[in-house]
Write an enzyme that holds these catalytic residues in place. Sequence first.
Site, PDB file in Angstrom:
ATOM      1  N   TYR A  61      18.457  29.100   8.040  1.00 21.89           N
ATOM      2  CA  TYR A  61      17.288  29.972   8.453  1.00 21.89           C
ATOM      3  C   TYR A  61      17.480  29.961   9.989  1.00 21.89           C
ATOM      4  O   TYR A  61      17.832  28.980  10.641  1.00 21.89           O
ATOM      5  CB  TYR A  61      15.947  29.275   8.046  1.00 21.89           C
ATOM      6  CG  TYR A  61      15.665  29.456   6.595  1.00 21.89           C
ATOM      7  CD1 TYR A  61      15.637  30.710   5.905  1.00 21.89           C
ATOM      8  CD2 TYR A  61      15.469  28.469   5.907  1.00 21.89           C
ATOM      9  CE1 TYR A  61      15.187  31.130   4.608  1.00 21.89           C
ATOM     10  CE2 TYR A  61      15.235  28.535   4.349  1.00 21.89           C
ATOM     11  CZ  TYR A  61      14.979  29.899   4.041  1.00 21.89           C
ATOM     12  OH  TYR A  61      14.739  30.136   2.446  1.00 21.89           O
ATOM     13  N   LYS A  83       1.003  -1.082   0.100  1.00 22.77           N
ATOM     14  CA  LYS A  83      -0.039  -0.026   0.015  1.00 22.77           C
ATOM     15  C   LYS A  83       0.774   1.126  -0.055  1.00 22.77           C
ATOM     16  O   LYS A  83       2.073   1.080   0.193  1.00 22.77           O
ATOM     17  CB  LYS A  83      -0.923   0.003   1.168  1.00 22.77           C
ATOM     18  CG  LYS A  83      -0.202   0.222   2.454  1.00 22.77           C
ATOM     19  CD  LYS A  83      -1.287  -0.056   3.707  1.00 22.77           C
ATOM     20  CE  LYS A  83      -0.444  -0.161   4.998  1.00 22.77           C
ATOM     21  NZ  LYS A  83      -1.367   0.029   6.219  1.00 22.77           N
TER      22      LYS A  83
END
Length: 366
Positions: free
Chosen positions: A254, A34
Site C-alpha cells: 500500500y 494477567k
Amino acid sequence: MRPLVADIDLDALRHNYQLACRCAPQSRTVAVIKADGYGHGALACAKALESQAPAFAVACIEEALTLREGGITQPVILLEGIFSADELPLVDTHGFWITVHSQWQVDALLAASPKKPIPVWLKVDSGMHRLGFAIDEAAAIWRQLSAAPSVASLHLMSHFASADSLDDGYFKQQMTRLQGLASELSAPLCLANSPATLAWPVAHGDWNRPGIMLYGSDPLEEANDITQQLQPVMTLRSAIIALRELEEGEPVGYSGRWRAPRRSRIAVVACGYGDGYDRHARDGTPVLVNGQRCAIAGKVSMDMLTVDVTDVPDVAIGSEVVLWGRASNGEVLSVDEVARYCDTISYTLLTGVLPRAPRRYYGRFA
C-alpha cells in the site's frame, strides 16, 4: 491450513520463572499471568508453573475464575481488586486474595461477612500516581483493616514507575517512602515487578511479582548479565506463501512506501495486522527467514506482510519465517528488538497476538 502459529515453549517459561526465583531467593515469587498470560494462554502457563509458583496474579476476577475452572488451586491475587462489592462472595467462595487501593473497596470489605477472612494486599501510591492510597493515609487504612474480622493477612504493596530506567533517582524516592512506611507498620512487602526483580535487590520483599520477564522479554533499558539468560517463550512463526521478482524502483504494498533499491526478490508471508502483528512496523523491521535475518519491505497488510529476501539464496514457498522468537536453526529474534522497530514495547506485541494465530504448546509440561 494457514501456516501462522504462536509456538509456546513451556520449558522456557519455567526457566524464566526459576531465574526470577534465583534473583531473590529470600522472597516468594508470584507468577503474574494477567492478560491471558501476556498473550501466551494463562491457564496453560499456570499449569506449567503450578508445581513451583506459590501464587498467581491476574488483573480481575474473570481471569481468576478461568484459572479456578481450569483446576488451579493456588492463591490467585486480584491486582486491581474488586470492581464492585458484589464480587466479594465470589472472592470468598474461591479463596482469592485481593488488592485494596480505594476507600470504597475498604468500605465494602469492612461491611462484608465472608465465611473465611480474606487476605488483603494494601496498595500504596508511592509515586506512580495511578492506583493506591497516599503514603500519609496508608497507615490509618492499614490499622483499620488489621482490626477487621473480614480481613486475614495483610501485605503492603506498591508499583514502581521507573525501575527499568538507568536513572535511578525516582526509583530511590519511591523506595525511601515505602521503607519508612513498612518500618512504621512492621508490614510485609510486595514491591518488585520484573525490572525491580532483575535489577534492584533492595526492592525484593516478602513477595515479588514478575510478569513480562517470565515470557522472555527484557524490561530494562540496558541489559544486564541476568536478563541475558532469559529465554523467549513465544515464537510467532509462519511461512512464505508467494515470491515475486521486482526490478529496481518498483514499489511494494500500500502507498508504495518501499521501492526496490536494486533487482529484488520479495517474499509474501502469511501474517498481518489481522493476526495482531503491528501495522506500524517500519521498513527494515527484522524477521528470520530460514534462520537468516531479513527485513520487512512495505506496509503490513491485514493478512500478509512482505519481506526482502534478495540475499537468501535457498528461499522457497513454504520456507520458515519467524516474526519473533527462536527459529528452527536456533537463531533468536528478540520481541524487544521487533517492538523498537514498531515504536512500541514487547507487552503490546505479545498481548496483541489474536486468537486467529493458534497457540501450540510444547515442552515437558505441554
